[in-house]
Design a protein around this motif. Structure first.
Motif, PDB file in Angstrom:
ATOM      1  N   ASP A 253     -40.121 -16.217  21.027  1.00 12.34           N
ATOM      2  CA  ASP A 253     -39.273 -16.537  19.874  1.00 12.34           C
ATOM      3  C   ASP A 253     -38.260 -17.627  20.246  1.00 12.34           C
ATOM      4  O   ASP A 253     -38.014 -18.567  19.472  1.00 12.34           O
ATOM      5  N   TYR A 254     -37.689 -17.484  21.441  1.00 11.29           N
ATOM      6  CA  TYR A 254     -36.667 -18.454  21.863  1.00 11.29           C
ATOM      7  C   TYR A 254     -37.305 -19.781  22.266  1.00 11.29           C
ATOM      8  O   TYR A 254     -36.811 -20.846  21.891  1.00 11.29           O
TER       9      TYR A 254
ATOM     10  N   PHE B 290     -34.352 -12.120  28.726  1.00 14.16           N
ATOM     11  CA  PHE B 290     -34.836 -11.430  27.530  1.00 14.16           C
ATOM     12  C   PHE B 290     -35.249 -10.018  27.923  1.00 14.16           C
ATOM     13  O   PHE B 290     -35.326  -9.686  29.107  1.00 14.16           O
TER      14      PHE B 290
ATOM     15  N   TRP C 265     -42.195 -11.181  23.787  1.00 18.27           N
ATOM     16  CA  TRP C 265     -42.166 -11.814  22.463  1.00 18.27           C
ATOM     17  C   TRP C 265     -40.786 -12.394  22.144  1.00 18.27           C
ATOM     18  O   TRP C 265     -40.685 -13.423  21.456  1.00 18.27           O
ATOM     19  N   GLU C 266     -39.730 -11.778  22.639  1.00 15.16           N
ATOM     20  CA  GLU C 266     -38.395 -12.353  22.448  1.00 15.16           C
ATOM     21  C   GLU C 266     -38.302 -13.698  23.162  1.00 15.16           C
ATOM     22  O   GLU C 266     -37.675 -14.645  22.665  1.00 15.16           O
TER      23      GLU C 266
END
Length: 568
Positions: free
Chosen positions: A25-26, A17, A21-22
């Protein structure tokens, strides 16, 4: 035939990533999550990554409603629980920089803790602090000690409407501020960028841990320290790996509970400083020996000088529980490099280098040796891919293999810089990209061996004396434990360096002070061949860093200031 559950499993991504935060999210799409255990070994709370994502997003909106400018810093009292994690990851979605702070009240009581928190908040230039309810008043009082921000409890923040906008960080922005473990009177806030944390965790998960979907990790390490935060929150989240937690204070009361819970949960990955393994095996009772550690494939160790003999004692004591010595993963790292710099994967015995003790004491060369008089150093392995380690002399020139010098590191995991760099005008990272760690060590065959902190080395009558050798020899005496001895040099009136040793001593042992001093002096003379000034102090007198390492510099400062209570 392919199991339908395998078809539905979320594809594993190991820190692949651009931002934290990504990664969350995943991870929120996976079935993995977190569990928190009490000091009695009972599961108190469970939180999936999906739940954490929901709480972090709501926290971000609440933080956004407070109106702080983007990039403002938020001090977070790092209790082991969901509130801290929701706030830490909430800051990622809100465009605010979190600064984890100690939760445990330091030795010295409430006033010392208040002063400590105030110093950290000032050093971080924090606009806001979030605290647990029990410590809110102390954090608020920090404002009287020169910090000008505002303090809220996690509970009070949760009562605010989540009406703010999300403004998540970009890849070129900071992720958080980590205070280095040696931070004392002048705290060093380490700025960790999004790219640095992703580079370091990607290397940890792929090169060192070789994480698989079957892994489950366990930690009692504090979230305000890099090993606890990065190693057992950020990295597992970025690898969609489940984690079980025991509060550091609960481990301190019942170290063997760590082993029992890992047995119950079929843990495959854990990590601790060397003293953690020593404490756990010392407190292992007869009723706790029926444990199964056969699932534990990685027992990482780092944070201080690694004693191979202690690890071997742990392996021997837990052999009947299925523990394998090859699970040990010695490593080297620091907050300024996000966390990890090198790992030494063992295929059998703990990797050690045996060197000539007399040559080590008389020069800066690690000459190979064998036999009982050899000095053992644990090998910390090769640097992570894309990272460089160079050993240099006092003039800054690279040295040959097996020559001890200062350890410099370079790579994508390095910090952006210290918070104070802008004011000081002297960047910690050189123009060539190298950072001076302040540690001493040497290399051979590509592997790194760390010998100690440069500032801790004792020069005595032309000899190099390593303080940990003195301390380890004394700690073998009955009634002593790891971390109960501090050795350092004190300059005398005539300019000589006198070896001074502080030894924590119980009241019972103090009643026979002359005998205890004699035993300590004998241990030093036998192991080092030198005399020392021995000072007995009360238990709990010696200071430690945030990672649980003995602070020799702090002990020396207390001794010289006269603020250390002796038993004379």
């Amino acid at each position: 035939m392919i199991d339908e559950r395998e078809q539905d499993r979320l594809p594993e991504r190991l820190a692949d990533f651009q931002t934290l935060w990504e990664g969350l999210d995943y991870a929120a799409r996976s079935e993995a999550g977190l569990r928190f255990y009490s000091s009695r070994g009972e599961m108190e709370q469970a939180l999936s990554y999906r739940d954490l994502h929901v709480r972090a997003s709501a926290t971000a909106r609440r933080l956004g409603s407070l109106g702080y400018p983007r990039g403002s810093r938020v001090g977070l009292i790092a209790a082991t629980g969901p509130d801290f994690l929701a706030a830490f990851y909430g800051c990622q979605y809100a465009g605010l920089v979190p600064c984890p702070l100690p939760h445990t009240v330091y030795m010295g009581g409430r006033e010392a803790y208040k002063a400590r928190i105030a110093a950290l908040l000032r050093a971080a230039d924090a606009s806001l602090a979030l605290a647990t309810g029990d410590l809110l008043s102390l954090v608020q009082e920090a404002g009287r000690l020169g910090w000008s921000g505002h303090a809220l409890s996690y509970g009070a923040l949760a009562e605010r409407p989540d009406i703010g906008d999300l403004a998540p960080f970009a890849p070129d922005e900071d992720a958080y501020i980590q205070f280095s473990s040696g931070s004392t009177a002048s705290p060093k806030g380490v700025r960790i960028g999004q790219r640095a944390i992703l580079a370091n965790t990607r290397a940890i998960l792929t090169e060192a841990m070789r994480l698989t979907p079957a892994d489950r990790s366990f930690s009692w390490l504090p979230f305000y320290h890099d090993m606890g935060l990065v190693g057992f929150s950020i990295a597992p989240m970025l690898g969609q790996c489940p984690v079980d937690y025991l509060a550091t204070s609960s481990f301190a009361r019942r170290p063997a509970l760590w082993l029992k819970l890992m047995s119950d949960n079929a843990t495959t990955i854990t990590y601790a400083p060397g003293f953690g393994y020593e404490l756990a095996v010392r407190r292992l009772g007869s009723d706790e020996t029926a444990i199964d550690l056969s699932h534990l494939r990685i027992a990482g160790v780092g944070g201080d000088m690694i004693r191979a003999d202690s690890l071997k004692a742990f392996a021997a004591a837990l052999a009947t529980s299925g523990f394998s010595e090859k699970a040990f993963l010695p490593s080297y790292g620091m907050a300024e490099a996000t966390l990890a710099i090198s790992f030494a994967r063992s295929e059998g015995e703990i990797p050690v280098d045996r060197v000539d003790r007399s040559a080590l004491e008389g020069s800066h060369r690690a000459v190979p040796a064998s036999g009982p008089e050899a000095r053992l150093f644990t090998i910390c392995g090769k640097p992570l891919d894309g990272h460089d380690i160079v050993i240099v002399d006092r003039a800054g020139s690279p040295v040959a293999d097996r020559v001890i010098g200062r350890i410099l590191v370079r790579g994508p995991s390095l910090m952006t810089g210290y918070v104070a760099d802008a004011q000081a005008g002297t960047p910690a990272i050189g123009p060539d990209g190298f950072f001076d760690t302040g540690d001493l060590g040497y290399r051979f065959d590509g592997d790194l061996v760390v010998t100690g902190r440069a500032k801790d080395l004792i020069l005595h009558n032309g000899r190099n004396i390593w303080p940990q050798d003195v301390e380890w020899a004394i700690e073998q005496l009955p009634g002593l434990r790891p971390g109960s001895v501090a050795a350092f040099a004190v300059e005398t009136a005539d300019g000589r360096d006198e070896l001074t040793v502080l030894v924590e001593c119980s009241l019972a042992a103090a009643l026979e002070r002359s005998g205890r001093r004699r035993d300590v002096a004998t241990a030093i003379a036998s192991s080092q061949g030198v005399a020392a000034h021995v000072v007995l102090v009360r238990p709990g007198s010696l200071p430690f860093t945030s990672s649980g390492k003995l602070s020799r510099a702090g002990a020396k400062a207390l001794y010289l200031s006269g603020n250390l209570v002796g038993l004379d």
